[in-house]
Design a protein around this motif. Sequence first.
Motif, PDB file in Angstrom:
ATOM      1  N   ARG A  19     -24.635  37.457  17.459  1.00 60.00           N
ATOM      2  CA  ARG A  19     -24.006  38.424  18.370  1.00 60.00           C
ATOM      3  C   ARG A  19     -23.257  39.440  17.523  1.00 60.00           C
ATOM      4  NH1 ARG A  19     -19.899  40.338  21.574  1.00 60.00           N
ATOM      5  NH2 ARG A  19     -20.198  40.386  23.814  1.00 60.00           N
ATOM      6  N   ASP A  20     -23.343  40.692  17.922  1.00 63.15           N
ATOM      7  CA  ASP A  20     -22.636  41.766  17.236  1.00 63.15           C
ATOM      8  C   ASP A  20     -21.342  42.093  17.977  1.00 63.15           C
ATOM      9  OD1 ASP A  20     -24.611  42.073  15.289  1.00 63.15           O
ATOM     10  OD2 ASP A  20     -25.765  43.424  16.548  1.00 63.15           O
ATOM     11  N   PHE A  21     -20.317  42.412  17.187  1.00 64.74           N
ATOM     12  CA  PHE A  21     -19.020  42.812  17.722  1.00 64.74           C
ATOM     13  C   PHE A  21     -18.623  44.138  17.081  1.00 64.74           C
ATOM     14  CE2 PHE A  21     -18.985  38.224  18.220  1.00 64.74           C
ATOM     15  CZ  PHE A  21     -18.440  38.060  19.478  1.00 64.74           C
ATOM     16  N   PRO A  22     -18.067  45.068  17.849  1.00 65.11           N
ATOM     17  CA  PRO A  22     -17.639  46.351  17.282  1.00 65.11           C
ATOM     18  C   PRO A  22     -16.241  46.280  16.668  1.00 65.11           C
ATOM     19  CG  PRO A  22     -17.348  46.421  19.645  1.00 65.11           C
ATOM     20  CD  PRO A  22     -17.962  45.070  19.318  1.00 65.11           C
ATOM     21  N   THR A  98     -22.537  26.322  10.772  1.00 60.98           N
ATOM     22  CA  THR A  98     -22.227  27.319   9.747  1.00 60.98           C
ATOM     23  C   THR A  98     -22.047  28.661  10.428  1.00 60.98           C
ATOM     24  OG1 THR A  98     -23.527  26.110   8.116  1.00 60.98           O
ATOM     25  CG2 THR A  98     -23.036  28.429   7.628  1.00 60.98           C
ATOM     26  N   THR A  99     -20.860  29.225  10.331  1.00 59.00           N
ATOM     27  CA  THR A  99     -20.538  30.512  10.935  1.00 59.00           C
ATOM     28  C   THR A  99     -20.402  31.546   9.825  1.00 59.00           C
ATOM     29  OG1 THR A  99     -19.353  29.411  12.729  1.00 59.00           O
ATOM     30  CG2 THR A  99     -18.873  31.756  12.377  1.00 59.00           C
ATOM     31  N   THR A 100     -21.140  32.645   9.978  1.00 64.35           N
ATOM     32  CA  THR A 100     -21.110  33.719   8.994  1.00 64.35           C
ATOM     33  C   THR A 100     -20.783  35.025   9.700  1.00 64.35           C
ATOM     34  OG1 THR A 100     -22.793  32.564   7.700  1.00 64.35           O
ATOM     35  CG2 THR A 100     -22.424  34.887   7.187  1.00 64.35           C
ATOM     36  N   LEU A 101     -19.834  35.768   9.169  1.00 65.73           N
ATOM     37  CA  LEU A 101     -19.466  37.089   9.676  1.00 65.73           C
ATOM     38  C   LEU A 101     -19.885  38.108   8.633  1.00 65.73           C
ATOM     39  CD1 LEU A 101     -15.900  36.282  11.039  1.00 65.73           C
ATOM     40  CD2 LEU A 101     -18.064  36.296  12.284  1.00 65.73           C
ATOM     41  N   THR A 108     -19.250  43.906  13.101  1.00 64.20           N
ATOM     42  CA  THR A 108     -19.539  42.591  12.524  1.00 64.20           C
ATOM     43  C   THR A 108     -20.698  41.939  13.250  1.00 64.20           C
ATOM     44  OG1 THR A 108     -17.210  42.264  11.972  1.00 64.20           O
ATOM     45  CG2 THR A 108     -18.568  40.286  12.095  1.00 64.20           C
ATOM     46  N   ARG A 109     -21.572  41.309  12.470  1.00 68.66           N
ATOM     47  CA  ARG A 109     -22.596  40.438  13.044  1.00 68.66           C
ATOM     48  C   ARG A 109     -22.143  39.003  12.836  1.00 68.66           C
ATOM     49  NH1 ARG A 109     -28.627  41.477  13.016  1.00 68.66           N
ATOM     50  NH2 ARG A 109     -27.790  42.604  14.801  1.00 68.66           N
ATOM     51  N   LEU A 110     -21.992  38.292  13.950  1.00 69.76           N
ATOM     52  CA  LEU A 110     -21.674  36.872  13.952  1.00 69.76           C
ATOM     53  C   LEU A 110     -22.990  36.108  13.962  1.00 69.76           C
ATOM     54  CD1 LEU A 110     -19.713  34.385  14.599  1.00 69.76           C
ATOM     55  CD2 LEU A 110     -20.262  34.879  16.987  1.00 69.76           C
ATOM     56  N   THR A 111     -23.165  35.212  13.006  1.00 70.46           N
ATOM     57  CA  THR A 111     -24.328  34.335  12.973  1.00 70.46           C
ATOM     58  C   THR A 111     -23.819  32.905  12.921  1.00 70.46           C
ATOM     59  OG1 THR A 111     -25.558  35.989  11.709  1.00 70.46           O
ATOM     60  CG2 THR A 111     -26.462  33.765  11.747  1.00 70.46           C
ATOM     61  N   VAL A 112     -24.294  32.095  13.858  1.00 74.77           N
ATOM     62  CA  VAL A 112     -23.895  30.696  13.910  1.00 74.77           C
ATOM     63  C   VAL A 112     -25.159  29.855  13.820  1.00 74.77           C
ATOM     64  CG1 VAL A 112     -22.706  28.901  15.227  1.00 74.77           C
ATOM     65  CG2 VAL A 112     -21.910  31.280  15.370  1.00 74.77           C
TER      66      VAL A 112
END
Length: 148
Positions: A19-22, A98-101, A108-112
């Motif tokens: 998910r992307d966050f501004p 594993t959470t990566t920002l 930001t792209r959140l990858t879980v």
Amino acid sequence: MTPDLTLELDDATDILVTRDFPHPPARVWRALTEPDLIRQWLGQDLLRCEMDARPGGSFLYEWPQFYFSGPVLAAEAPHHKVHVEHFNGDTTTGPTVTTTLTPTAEGTRLTVLIRYASAEARAKAVAEGFTDGLEEAYGRMEGVLGEG
């Protein structure tokens, strides 16, 4: 940047959520690791929320009917965190999360990456609804991020 959540069953044991966050990674990191902010987006019926987002730390999210808890294996603020997620204290099962920002031009792209020990464990988690409500929860998190 679209706020839409993407959920993929990857390989035999993984669930990949993006998910992307501004907002910049540091701001998203705070929403993921500070109990006062977590309470605002994880759910109003959350009874307890504890987070020590350091290697060797632990977390606890408790609702009236169930809880998730576990150790934090790795953390590098504001970009990376790895923890094990036990359901109702069962330490014999539970995925490694594993959470990566990642910074993007828009935020930001959140990858879980949620990795289960077996395909059967992942199938059971999906069938029991462990991925239900992620889009709504991250939508609430977007609201919390927008406030501060």
